[in-house]
Enzyme design. Structure first.
Site, mmCIF file in Angstrom:
data_model
loop_
_atom_site.group_PDB
_atom_site.id
_atom_site.type_symbol
_atom_site.label_atom_id
_atom_site.label_comp_id
_atom_site.label_asym_id
_atom_site.label_seq_id
_atom_site.Cartn_x
_atom_site.Cartn_y
_atom_site.Cartn_z
ATOM 1 N N LYS A 80 18.973 28.020 -38.147
ATOM 2 C CA LYS A 80 19.550 26.877 -37.443
ATOM 3 C C LYS A 80 20.994 27.129 -36.984
ATOM 4 O O LYS A 80 21.237 27.807 -35.988
ATOM 5 C CB LYS A 80 19.420 25.626 -38.325
ATOM 6 C CG LYS A 80 17.927 25.236 -38.569
ATOM 7 C CD LYS A 80 17.804 24.010 -39.408
ATOM 8 C CE LYS A 80 16.361 23.796 -39.847
ATOM 9 N NZ LYS A 80 15.521 23.121 -38.836
ATOM 10 N N ASP A 108 17.213 28.145 -50.275
ATOM 11 C CA ASP A 108 16.829 28.064 -48.863
ATOM 12 C C ASP A 108 17.861 27.187 -48.150
ATOM 13 O O ASP A 108 17.784 25.961 -48.196
ATOM 14 C CB ASP A 108 15.422 27.485 -48.714
ATOM 15 C CG ASP A 108 15.039 27.345 -47.247
ATOM 16 O OD1 ASP A 108 13.891 26.915 -46.980
ATOM 17 O OD2 ASP A 108 15.881 27.657 -46.376
ATOM 18 N N TYR A 125 10.447 21.869 -47.742
ATOM 19 C CA TYR A 125 9.743 22.659 -46.719
ATOM 20 C C TYR A 125 10.550 23.915 -46.477
ATOM 21 O O TYR A 125 11.782 23.857 -46.357
ATOM 22 C CB TYR A 125 9.616 21.849 -45.423
ATOM 23 C CG TYR A 125 9.024 22.611 -44.252
ATOM 24 C CD1 TYR A 125 9.823 22.958 -43.159
ATOM 25 C CD2 TYR A 125 7.683 22.979 -44.234
ATOM 26 C CE1 TYR A 125 9.288 23.647 -42.074
ATOM 27 C CE2 TYR A 125 7.138 23.665 -43.149
ATOM 28 C CZ TYR A 125 7.948 24.006 -42.078
ATOM 29 O OH TYR A 125 7.413 24.696 -41.013
HETATM 30 P P1 KE4 Z 1 11.869 27.607 -38.775
HETATM 31 O O1 KE4 Z 1 10.747 28.603 -38.996
HETATM 32 O O2 KE4 Z 1 11.362 26.287 -38.219
HETATM 33 O O3 KE4 Z 1 13.022 28.192 -37.967
HETATM 34 O O4 KE4 Z 1 12.516 27.284 -40.202
HETATM 35 C C1 KE4 Z 1 11.696 26.817 -41.243
HETATM 36 C C2 KE4 Z 1 12.558 26.079 -42.262
HETATM 37 C C3 KE4 Z 1 12.872 26.717 -43.446
HETATM 38 N N1 KE4 Z 1 13.636 26.108 -44.389
HETATM 39 C C4 KE4 Z 1 14.126 24.862 -44.191
HETATM 40 C C5 KE4 Z 1 14.964 24.224 -45.261
HETATM 41 C C6 KE4 Z 1 13.852 24.163 -42.980
HETATM 42 O O5 KE4 Z 1 14.345 22.912 -42.803
HETATM 43 C C7 KE4 Z 1 13.047 24.775 -41.997
HETATM 44 C C8 KE4 Z 1 12.663 24.069 -40.695
HETATM 45 N N2 KE4 Z 1 13.044 22.695 -40.599
HETATM 46 C C9 KE4 Z 1 12.246 21.880 -39.710
HETATM 47 C C10 KE4 Z 1 12.870 20.480 -39.719
HETATM 48 N N3 KE4 Z 1 12.354 19.663 -40.744
HETATM 49 C C11 KE4 Z 1 12.141 22.443 -38.332
HETATM 50 C C12 KE4 Z 1 11.589 21.481 -37.311
HETATM 51 C C13 KE4 Z 1 10.157 21.824 -36.937
HETATM 52 O O6 KE4 Z 1 9.365 22.218 -37.836
HETATM 53 O O7 KE4 Z 1 9.848 21.673 -35.732
#
Ligand code: KE4
Length: 426
Positions: free
Chosen positions: A265, A237, A142
């Site tokens: 993060k 990523d 993801y």
């Molecule tokens: P954000 O747009 O949520 O800040 O980041 C997206 C993203 C991009 N790349 C990786 C590897 C990520 O893990 C994420 C976001 N991770 C999720 C947790 N599985 C965020 C939690 C959520 O979607 O509420």
């Protein structure tokens, strides 16, 4: 006193699903989400004033623990001088310099407000730099919710992707191919057929969004050599793995230099801050220097940058990762021993400060493996541990996180609770 259930009912009247991000709704584990009111160190408290040892840490950012005094102090000091200027500040230069110093593959970095923005921008940059459209991603990974990334594998390996979400045009999904993660043969076969059309390959160098899956070094080495050979951009990523698995992130652990990387993060310490960066000759294509447009009202926000800088100072303290990794390892080894005593089909593993729990006999090596996990057993474990005051990710397909604030006594309390829960499950 308001209850979690009352607040959730109220929330669902005015917020879709009652949450501002789907995984928070507990849909895959059932039950009522906990509405948190405060956090301190390794603990969070919900609206009913029940406390939990937190193994989610806001999905990774809280590596120093909740409300770390140094982070809060930096945020308060920055906020007292104004929340946002929409103009450059010295702090943005400082954090970009620090990111480039800590990550040798970064010659330049651009700050944004979310991981989604970082990956979306890196992909647009790669397309602008190569003049190509095709994007390669991997099933189970993801990278945020931009259209090009909400794509699942087509019927066959060499067919184009299909949307994995409503609202994503087929025409956009056709520009993305989703291949099997940690599968060198599929990757080589794809690049033999279409390598010269690929703008970018984006990958979680250690997967954390299908639960934790640590790839074989050969898989990432192949991604590096094949993209190099075919003139495609390799994007790591590291939004989740960046400064989570070590001071040099996953690229440092594997010794592989991507062309572009994304971070989020940890670098924001809990505030909306993310970044993309890489080779100068690629980054110079980004506006205003180059033709690839990217922008943001709150990009590099001074309050968010203050939280990020304070967090990056904490993780640079001597011994930070030795302790963090040892704590995550202690948790996983304790869980494995407790499950073995009950002959439960369960295993756990960690890398740096992140871990995976699997209700299956062996750790998964692929997305297909992960789908074999016993989600019913996970659901029972999740709720029993939640009731006992230990908060794990509300999904069998998410990684977990420890912070520097998790003491050995905290972990021991969690292991004692898990021993009892495993006995109930067996
Ligand atoms: P954000 O747009 O949520 O800040 O980041 C997206 C993203 C991009 N790349 C990786 C590897 C990520 O893990 C994420 C976001 N991770 C999720 C947790 N599985 C965020 C939690 C959520 O979607 O509420």
């Amino acid at each position: 006193m308001t209850s979690n259930a009352d607040l959730f009912a109220r929330a669902q009247q005015v917020i879709p699903g009652g949450v501002n991000s789907p995984v928070r709704a507990f849909r895959s584990v059932g039950g009522t989400p906990r509405f948190f009111t405060r956090g301190a160190g390794a603990r969070v408290w919900d609206i009913e004033d029940k406390s939990y040892l937190d193994y989610v840490g806001s999905w990774g950012p809280l590596i120093a623990g909740h409300a770390h005094p140094k982070v809060i102090d930096a945020v308060v000091r920055a906020a007292s001088k104004g929340l946002s200027f929409g103009a450059p500040t010295e702090a943005e230069v400082e954090i970009a310099e620090r990111l480039c110093r800590l990550t040798p593959s970064l010659e330049q970095a651009r700050l944004v407000s979310s991981g989604t923005e970082a990956t979306m921008s890196a992909i647009r940059l790669a397309r602008g730099y190569t003049g190509r459209n095709l994007l390669v991603k991997f099933e189970g990974c993801y990278h945020g919710h931009s259209d090009s990334l909400l794509v699942k594998a087509g019927s066959g390996l060499l067919t184009f992707g299909n949307p994995s979400s409503g609202g994503v045009p087929k025409e956009i999904a056709r520009c993305t191919c989703a291949l099997p993660y940690n599968d060198v043969e599929s990757l080589e076969k794809f690049f033999r057929a279409q390598g010269d059309e690929v703008a970018a390959l984006i990958v979680e160098p250690i997967a954390g969004n299908m639960n934790l899956v640590i790839p074989d070094a050969e898989f990432l080495e192949s991604a590096r050599s094949l993209t190099q050979k075919h003139g495609a951009i390799l994007i790591f990523d590291e939004v989740m793995t960046g400064f989570r698995v070590g001071i040099s992130s996953a690229q440092g652990l594997f010794g592989i230099t991507p062309d572009l990387s994304t971070f989020g993060k940890v670098i924001g310490g809990g505030m909306p801050l993310a970044a993309f960066g890489g080779r100068r000759n690629i980054m110079e294509k980004i506006s205003p220097q180059g033709s690839v447009y990217q922008a943001g009202t709150l990009s590099g926000n001074p309050v968010a940058v203050a939280a990020g800088l304070a967090t990056l100072e904490i993780i640079e303290e001597p011994g930070f990762y030795e302790v963090l990794s040892a704590r995550a390892k202690l948790l996983c080894e304790g869980l494995n021993r407790a499950a073995q005593r009950q002959n439960l089909p369960f295993c756990a593993q960690s890398i740096g400060g992140m871990f995976g729990l699997y209700f299956m006999p062996a750790v998964p090596r692929s997305f297909a493996d992960v789908l074999c996990a016993d989600t019913t057993a996970f659901r029972q474990f999740f709720h029993a541990m939640l009731d006992a005051g230990h908060y794990f990710a509300p999904s069998a397909f998410e990684a977990g996180f420890v912070s520097a604030a998790h003491s050995e006594d905290d972990l021991s309390a969690t292991l004692t609770a898990a021993e009892r829960v495993f006995a109930e499950l067996s």
